[in-house]
Motif scaffolding. Structure first.
Motif, PDB file in Angstrom:
ATOM      1  N   ASP A 233       0.920  -6.831   3.537  1.00 49.60           N
ATOM      2  CA  ASP A 233       1.675  -5.584   3.625  1.00 49.60           C
ATOM      3  C   ASP A 233       0.940  -4.523   2.811  1.00 49.60           C
ATOM      4  O   ASP A 233       0.611  -4.750   1.654  1.00 49.60           O
TER       5      ASP A 233
ATOM      6  N   HIS B 286      -1.264  -0.896   6.684  1.00 47.12           N
ATOM      7  CA  HIS B 286      -0.611  -1.746   7.683  1.00 47.12           C
ATOM      8  C   HIS B 286       0.649  -1.082   8.224  1.00 47.12           C
ATOM      9  O   HIS B 286       0.984  -1.213   9.384  1.00 47.12           O
ATOM     10  N   ARG B 287       1.354  -0.389   7.334  1.00 46.85           N
ATOM     11  CA  ARG B 287       2.658   0.144   7.727  1.00 46.85           C
ATOM     12  C   ARG B 287       2.577   1.410   8.580  1.00 46.85           C
ATOM     13  O   ARG B 287       3.588   1.841   9.130  1.00 46.85           O
TER      14      ARG B 287
ATOM     15  N   ASP C 271       2.112   3.891  11.624  1.00 44.33           N
ATOM     16  CA  ASP C 271       2.406   3.776  13.058  1.00 44.33           C
ATOM     17  C   ASP C 271       1.101   3.490  13.802  1.00 44.33           C
ATOM     18  O   ASP C 271       0.081   4.091  13.511  1.00 44.33           O
TER      19      ASP C 271
ATOM     20  N   THR D 163      -5.777  -4.307  10.396  1.00 44.66           N
ATOM     21  CA  THR D 163      -4.489  -3.906   9.828  1.00 44.66           C
ATOM     22  C   THR D 163      -3.406  -3.721  10.890  1.00 44.66           C
ATOM     23  O   THR D 163      -2.278  -3.375  10.567  1.00 44.66           O
ATOM     24  N   THR D 164      -3.750  -3.938  12.170  1.00 46.17           N
ATOM     25  CA  THR D 164      -2.777  -3.730  13.235  1.00 46.17           C
ATOM     26  C   THR D 164      -2.773  -4.953  14.139  1.00 46.17           C
ATOM     27  O   THR D 164      -3.830  -5.409  14.550  1.00 46.17           O
TER      28      THR D 164
ATOM     29  N   ARG E  33       4.511   8.954   5.713  1.00 41.20           N
ATOM     30  CA  ARG E  33       3.190   8.408   5.406  1.00 41.20           C
ATOM     31  C   ARG E  33       2.204   8.681   6.534  1.00 41.20           C
ATOM     32  O   ARG E  33       1.014   8.827   6.290  1.00 41.20           O
TER      33      ARG E  33
END
Lengths: 284, 275, 286
Positions: free
Chosen positions: A14, A18-19, A21, A130-131, A245
């Motif tokens: 995490d 990663h977070r 969109d 990361t996706t 973000r």
């Protein structure tokens, strides 16, 4: 066992990266590529690579994963370097021996190409690291959705990718079983020349294809039974929403592009070095 | 609510699969259709939601004809089918998203979809696997996901087309239990197509198919009383019924209508121990 | 000479974090001509174990020898594998050639037999599985019905004249008459070819009917090994393990619990009824 292979190269931790969109990340990649392509000063690449290192640190993906992605280019990079080194003939001549000429322009161009490739590949691999493939597919589908007007099959392509991702582990497992079934019948997959070995693969490939077609047929029936009728009127369980973000990420990336432009125009260090080199050696 | 009227069906290859089949499926019933491989039972299943259309006759779901293209989505929403191969009906890479596949196609608003998906997963006891990858699940678990995928569309009829055939005994028992629960708690109409005679014991009505037509119809009691006829068409009677008949034949005990292991065991103990 | 398994341990992905020991210290002998039933819950290690029998997988530690051929040794493995015929669960994993005839001859061809011998064996195998030569030989295996496909797949292995026939769930997905037919066929090969049979099945009723020795696997270990009589006396224990013992065995256990004291080792309805009759007579005489 094939079951355990992870698809793509997603690194599951995490992190702020990663977070983001998936659409954001895809657009960021495009912006990043723009930055890489407008960089025309060698030292600016140092800046871009420092930026990449910073993003990698933010993503908590170990640096070794990025270098692993660059590794497959271990033949391409030296080749590109040498080609440019010998082919480009601008600037001051450094070495002249028989038909070989190395110029300052060549050295610069060679380094330039190698750095550019490294920057591009590391950027793209940070995206896939990361996706998840699934959210990448989703991001692509939604980014390209407006292109439906010009009949671009965004939904269909995304559906195909999703199904492919879903069935790759199943097919690998099946291939393993088929291979064992034929080995048990005395199939010899290892000896002989290329042609013979290719022919020996038929007992494995044919059942695999036949089964895949049957699977596809059954899957189509199952999808129809679940009211699938194309992308029209479809809603989604997962709604992608832009957050703060994402905006911050866009600003950071915009800042990178701006810095690249400003830096290389204010401080054309390459040019200065070339000038100094010329003056120092007095060569032409 | 679902009626099959004089349906005949012939495959493109020319083999007739169904011949003049008529059958009414009543609201809320638990119907079991048994038959050997190639008896036409799976063809019949695919008729129920318009995946196949009758060559002759008609299939009517809540007043809608499956031949009517415009009503097809409405029909398929009402009649959910779970197929045999668990692998070939899961579409996406995350359990939760797969369950949502049907509702997504129906254009259900996201907020409602989330409720439906969670509810459906809970009904089949798979809520803790919501974020799992389907290919890591067992066959029985995959079938539970497939059932949940249907439930999320809120169907009136749940059709299981040999949904237990590829499972181990454990998975089979599991699916059977869940289907019975759904029938009892939610009042969902169940049409279970199977070749395992044991699975028909719990049904309210049993239809026996043979070479494209309905051979027998009745309660499990009535159908399994005709053991010899069943064997003649390649079927069997459940071991429990076989034992009960043997006990009667050999004058050991007459256990009436006992059908389960528990009933027979209890009856035998009572009659033999005279308690 | 038998198949001898000595202290076999098998670990998937040794050394990684996902390392998983599927088989632990298994010792087992499969005698010439014996019918062994292998039962266990999904994930108990059954599939892994049978793949060791013909060297498709090699032990992490321990040894498997087939008629003296050490399956750990790459050269000997080939000779050992030729003795072990293996039929997998779904015929679709195996059928590939244009015609049934060609498909069945794939195995014998790999054994480097001459044309005449191959032809003789294909015909013999087709006869044994009940596929009419004139009707099926030139058909494509992909046009066959499920039951016919299974027969073709079986014939493809039978034509190799295995000394040991290993079957993984050979009856899965077949209807009652299909199951019976396949089981009878397997018993038939055994008689005619004199081969040993190792059969994995979820159906204890099928195992109860045919096996001489039953091996129960639980989480990679041999939980119990014995005659069907001995094994199915433990109906309650098997039930707890998620295995479904034959109906008659479960019934006998239930009756025993209810107070009818029946002998152990009843696992067919017929035997159960006989025992009940005897019990009733005995009661009356007292």
């Amino acid at each position: 066992m094939f079951k355990d292979i992870t698809l793509g190269q997603y690194f599951p931790v995490d992190s702020p990266v990663h977070r983001l969109d998936p659409r954001t990340k895809l657009i960021l990649l495009v912006m990043y590529i723009v930055a890489v392509f407008i960089a025309k000063d060698l030292w600016v690449f140092g800046f871009i690579i420092a930026f990449m290192l910073f993003m990698t640190a933010m993503s908590r993906v170990p640096l070794s994963y990025i270098t692993k992605a660059i590794k497959p280019m271990k033949w391409l990079l030296p080749l590109m370097f040498l080609l440019n080194l010998f082919m480009v003939k601008t600037g001051t001549v450094l070495v002249q021996w028989q038909f070989i000429t190395i110029t300052t322009g060549g050295v610069r161009q060679a380094l330039f190409i190698v750095l550019r490739l490294i920057a591009l590949v590391s950027g793209a691999s940070l995206l896939t690291l990361t996706t998840t493939p699934v959210s990448l597919t989703e991001g692509l589908e939604r980014l390209f959705a407006p292109l439906k007007v010009i009949k671009f099959p965004a939904h269909e392509l995304a559906m195909m990718m999703t199904i492919a991702l879903r069935f790759i582990p199943t097919l690998l497992e099946e291939a393993d079983k088929i291979m064992k079934a034929q080995l048990a019948r005395g199939a010899d997959l290892e000896s002989g020349n290329v042609l013979k070995r290719a022919k020996a693969m038929l007992p494995i490939l044919i059942p695999l294809f036949v089964n895949s077609f049957r699977r596809a047929e059954e899957l189509a029936l199952a999808m129809e039974s679940r009211c699938y009728h194309g992308g029209e009127g479809r809603t989604r369980l997962k709604v992608l929403r832009f957050h703060w973000r994402d905006l911050i990420a866009f600003l950071i990336m915009a800042a990178l592009i701006a810095s690249v432009i400003i830096l290389q125009n204010t401080f054309p260090i390459d040019h200065w070095i070339a000038q100094a080199f010329k003056n120092l050696t007095g060569l032409k | 609510m679902l009626s099959i009227k004089n349906v005949s069906f012939t495959y493109d290859s020319g083999t007739p699969a169904l011949e003049n089949v008529s059958l009414d499926i009543r609201e809320g019933e638990f119907l079991c259709i048994v038959g050997h491989n190639g008896s036409g039972k799976s063809t019949l299943a695919k008729m129920l939601n318009g995946l196949l259309l009758p060559t002759e006759g008609a299939v009517i779901v809540d007043g809608m004809d499956t031949a009517d293209d415009d009503r097809l989505l409405d029909i398929r929403r009402r009649v959910g089918i779970v197929f045999q191969n668990p692998d070939n009906q899961i579409v996406t890479t995350v359990v939760r998203e797969d369950v949502a596949f049907g509702p997504e196609n129906l254009g259900i608003p996201t907020e409602e979809m989330i409720v439906r998906v969670d509810e459906a997963l809970k009904s089949v006891g798979m809520e803790s696997y919501a974020e799992s990858a389907p290919h890591m699940l067992s066959g029985g678990q995959k079938q539970r996901i497939a059932i949940a995928g249907m439930l999320a569309m809120e169907p009136n009829v749940l059709v299981l087309d040999e949904a237990t055939a590829m499972l181990d005994p454990y998975g089979r028992r599991d699916i059977l239990k869940i289907v019975h629960e759904l029938h009892e708690k939610k009042g969902i109409t169940v049409v279970m197509i199977t070749q395992y005679m044991e699975e028909a014991l719990g049904a309210e009505r049993v239809i026996v198919m043979n070479s494209g037509h309905i051979e027998m119809e009745g309660t499990p009691q009535e159908v399994f009383a005709r053991g010899d006829e069943l064997r003649k068409i390649g079927l069997d009677v459940p071991a429990a019924i076989e034992l009960r008949e043997l006990l009667k034949e050999r004058n050991i005990a007459d256990l009436g209508n006992a059908m389960t292991l528990e009933e027979i065991s209890e009856g035998l103990c009572r009659s033999l121990l005279k308690i | 000479m038998p198949i001898v398994i000595e202290n076999l341990t098998y670990t998937y992905q040794t050394g990684s974090v996902n390392a998983f020991t599927a088989l632990k210290d298994i010792s087992l002998t499969i005698e010439d001509g014996e019918f062994v039933g292998l039962i266990g819950h999904t994930g108990s290690g059954k599939s892994t174990l049978i793949q060791q029998l013909n060297g498709l997988m090699q032990p992490t530690s321990g040894r498997v020898t087939v008629d003296g051929f050490d399956m750990n040794d790459k050269k000997q493995r080939k000779s050992g594998r030729a003795l072990v015929g293996m039929v997998f669960q779904y015929p679709d994993y195996q059928l590939f050639d244009e015609t049934v005839y060609k498909d069945i001859s794939f195995g014998p061809k790999n054994l480097k037999l001459d044309e005449a011998e191959i032809d003789r064996r294909v015909r013999e195998a087709m006869r044994l599985v009940g596929l009419d030569f004139d009707e099926f030989a030139e058909k494509s295996p992909f046009e066959l019905s499920g039951g016919e496909k299974r027969r073709t797949a079986l014939a493809g292995i039978i034509a190799m004249y295995p000394k040991y026939l290993v079957l993984d769930e050979p009856m899965a997905g077949l209807d009652p008459s299909g199951r019976k037919a396949v089981l009878e066929m397997i018993e038939g090969f055994r008689k005619q070819l004199g081969c040993a049979v190792v059969m994995v099945s979820h159906s204890m009723d099928d195992i109860a009917r045919s096996a001489e020795k039953v091996v129960v696997l639980r989480s990679g270990e041999i939980f119990k090994m014995g005659t069907p009589r001995e094994i199915f006396s433990m109906a309650d224990e098997l039930n707890e393990m998620g295995l479904e013992p034959p109906f008659a065995a479960r019934m006998a256990a239930s009756l025993r619990r209810g107070g009818i004291d029946l002998p152990h080792g009843l696992y067919t309805n017929e035997a159960l009824v006989d025992a009940l009759e005897a019990w009733k007579r005995g009661e009356k005489h007292v």
